[in-house]
Write an enzyme that holds these catalytic residues in place. Structure first.
Site: not given
Ligand SMILES: *[C@@H]1O[C@H](CO)[C@@H](O)[C@H](O)[C@H]1NC(C)=O
Ligand SMILES: *[C@@H]1O[C@H](CO)[C@@H](O)[C@H](O)[C@H]1NC(C)=O
Ligand SMILES: *[C@@H]1O[C@H](CO)[C@@H](O)[C@H](O)[C@H]1NC(C)=O
Ligand SMILES: *[C@@H]1O[C@H](CO)[C@@H](O)[C@H](O)[C@H]1NC(C)=O
Ligand SMILES: *[C@@H]1O[C@H](CO)[C@@H](O)[C@H](O)[C@H]1NC(C)=O
Length: 636
Positions: A191, A271
């Site tokens: 991320e 995710e």
């Protein structure tokens, strides 16, 4: 650049299809491999159309003896892959110490995954977030290079990253899909688009290092929040861009963001949140099964590949839990990483697990595996604890790793202490006012004593930095600082721990006696003799207590109930099972793996910082208590 790659892959694939009489052996690309078929928006596993539904399970959150059990349960639910982070700080706990065996045997984990018929999505970091201390980065980086710029192209950081990747990736190389192994994808950073540095040289530098080991034997990818503002600084040329989002998201919009950067190829949610993380002092976070299944099906109907985060959460044993926050916010995470996942912290199936399996049956071939059942738990009853020593007793100083005198209070990192607690002691200046006012910045929480008597608490979370000292006649001030975990997410990476500044009235406090307590080895307490003790508020400093309990027959998992106690850490047979803090909650019980118990007599040691209830008892019970819960995502 990306376009060019697409053409190469498609050309290669069609060439292989045409020349079908080419002799193929295990090293020929095309037999084993994982790639993107951009034309048909799908993955190709060993040349055949493929979609994965994987689940996150971090090997470092459960004892090794449970790895196979958890992986088999994941496969039995219908998942065909497992996703794991790799935690740098576990594998390189000290600059010159590497750990790749025992509980750190990542190769064994990956091998078991393959034996259990699961492919692997590997997320080697170096930064992983994962709600772990410092996001998996080793705190000694800050000791060695105080002004290091982690998560950027700082050459001093990259040198350590290179060494770590060399160690890790050379070990996992034989397990890449192209070599016949289970690893189909390898993630670059984590991320990164959420991190303000937005350093393209760093991202590409990592890609180049990883690519050297991976060659083209697995697919490189990135994962970012599902907004173009995240993807902008997260994507890496030549790596497949994917997004993450949960059950409440608008999937059209979320995958739309991915499409802006990844115009073709399969949709991927890297995710998809089965539940959520929980901080201290909030309710235990949950996601409804109905909402979870509904959005999952919607994604699968789009032919997306999905990774469930978490399929099995496990536990932040020891001091491994991290914290969220930044410059002016600090929210440490609880010890449990149950996550409201389909498999509980103890690896038991839940309603969410069975609903997941029922849903996946409509999309994937199911394995012929029996469905898991809830394992029996141990009720080992009440344990009476005996006080052994006050932490401020001279005998307890033997637990200190480092003792020294410092003009300015050093941070944990300057003391080369990754976690634990530090005691700072100095003389109170003469001529202070009545009452005097202590102003101190601490990371993260401190108990303040005057002449060995507790006078108050400072807290980074609650922004408590001042304390009125009603006893200005005292000679000594002691500040006991606890690290509650380095930040694992946000703009701040260098999260220094300790007493960061301290003055009384306007006088800076100087000349500190400093004792650092890693609290990683309590063996010396075996020799300690009992000092005088009173239950209740521990006004004279933390107390160490010890008790024993009996296990008959095969040891089972159990839960340590700390209700009524203050704040502390518990150790079972030398294993640090984590922090407890029932007054703040929500977590009340700590998970104790049966694997750490033995038939016969077992030992419980507790370091209690604040409060020991009368009776001095804790309970090993069959049922977990994670406290009040909050349904983040409801049925819709
Ligand atoms: C989801 O997002 C799309 C695209 O932005 C929009 O058209 C649609 O109305 C949204 N759906 C809901 C239920 O908000
Ligand atoms: C999903 O894949 C199937 C089989 O390739 C195809 O027929 C279908 O159109 C795809 N669906 C979507 C939404 O792309
Ligand atoms: C499933 O496994 C069981 C037990 O191993 C075996 O008896 C049975 O034949 C298997 N069924 C199929 C369809 O393979
Ligand atoms: C600091 O340590 C020295 C040496 O052990 C001791 O004499 C002194 O009293 C200590 N000072 C404080 C404030 O604890
Ligand atoms: C306990 O004390 C004995 C005698 O002083 C010593 O030999 C031994 O090493 C000590 N053990 C521990 C664990 O500190």
């Amino acid at each position: 650049m990306r376009r060019l790659i697409i053409l190469v892959v498609v050309t290669l694939t069609s060439a292989l299809e045409l020349v079908s009489n080419v002799p193929l052996n295990s090293t020929t690309p095309g037999v084993y491999g994982f790639e993107v078929d951009y034309e048909n928006n799908q993955f190709l596993l060993d040349g055949k159309p493929f979609r994965y539904v994987s689940g996150s399970f971090h090997y470092f959150r459960t004892p090794k003896v449970y790895w196979r059990d958890r992986l088999r349960k994941m496969r039995a639910a219908g998942l065909n892959a497992v996703s794991t982070y790799v935690e740098w700080s576990l594998h390189q706990p000290r600059p010159n110490v590497w750990r790749w065996s025992g509980e750190a045997d990542i190769v064994e984990f990956l091998t078991i995954a393959q034996q259990e018929d699961l492919l692997v999505l590997l997320r080697p970091g170096p930064y992983i977030c994962a709600e772990r201390d410092l996001g998996g980065l080793p705190p000694w980086l800050m000791t060695l290079v105080p002004d290091i710029k982690m998560r950027t192209n700082d050459a001093r950081y990259m040198e350590y990253v290179e060494a770590y990747f060399q160690q890790l990736l050379s070990r996992v190389q034989p397990l890449l899909r192209g070599n016949g192994g289970p690893i189909i994808m390898v993630q670059i950073e984590n991320e990164y688009g959420s991190f303000p540095a937005c350093d393209v040289k760093y991202r590409e530098g990592l890609r180049d290092i990883i690519a050297r080991y991976v060659e083209n034997k697995a697919l490189l990818y990135t994962t970012d929040g599902s907004g173009t503002n995240y993807l902008r600084c997260g994507v890496v040329a030549e790596a497949y861009a994917t997004v993450d989002f949960g059950a409440a998201a608008n999937i059209t919009r979320s995958f739309g963001a991915m499409r802006k950067y990844q115009p073709s190829g399969p949709l991927v949610n890297s995710e998809y949140y089965t539940g959520w993380l929980t901080h201290w002092d909030e309710a235990f976070q949950r996601v409804s099964t109905a909402a979870f299944i509904r959005t999952l099906k919607a994604m699968l109907n789009l032919n997306a590949s999905v990774n469930l985060y978490m399929m099995y959460g496990g536990t932040n044993f020891g001091f491994t839990a991290g914290a969220n926050g930044g410059e002016d916010q600090y929210m440490p995470q609880i010890t449990s990483y149950d996550y409201d996942a389909p498999l509980t912290e103890a690896g038991d199936p839940t309603d969410k697990y069975f609903a997941l399996r029922d849903a996946l049956e409509q999309y994937l071939p199911m394995p012929n595996l029996s469905l898991p059942t809830v394992a029996p738990k141990g009720n080992y009853g009440v344990v009476s604890l005996q006080p052994i020593t006050r932490l401020f007793d001279s005998q307890a100083r033997r637990l200190a790793a480092k003792v020294g005198v410092f003009k300015i209070p050093p941070t944990f990192e300057q003391l080369d202490l990754p976690t634990g607690i530090v005691l700072y002691e100095t003389e109170l200046p003469v001529g202070v006012k009545d009452p005097a006012v202590l102003t101190a910045a601490v990371a993260d929480r401190a108990l303040v004593y005057l002449d060995d008597y507790l006078v108050g608490t400072l807290s980074r979370t609650l922004k408590l930095k001042t304390l009125s000292l009603q006893n200005p006649y005292a000679k000594r001030i002691q500040i006991l600082v606890e690290s509650q975990g380095h930040l694992n997410f946000g703009n701040v990476v260098q999260d220094w721990k300790g007493l960061l500044s301290a003055k009384v009235d306007d006088k800076p406090l100087k000349n500190w006696n400093v004792s650092s307590f890693p609290l990683d080895n309590l063996q010396p307490v075996a020799n300690f003799s009992i000092t005088s003790f009173a239950s209740g508020n521990q006004v004279n400093g933390p107390f160490i207590l010890r008790g024993s309990f009996k296990v008959e027959g095969q040891p089972l998992d159990t839960y340590l109930n700390a209700v009524g106690w203050g704040k502390g850490v518990a150790y079972v047979n030398g294993h640090n099972i984590g922090r407890y803090w029932p007054k703040t909650g929500p977590q009340i019980t700590l998970y104790v793996p049966g694997a750490w118990l033995k038939t016969g007599v077992n030992e419980l040691i507790v370091i209690e910082y604040e409060y020991v209830p009368a009776g001095l008892k804790m309970i090993f019970q069959e049922v977990p208590n994670l406290g009040r819960s909050h349904m983040r995502v409801r049925d819709h």
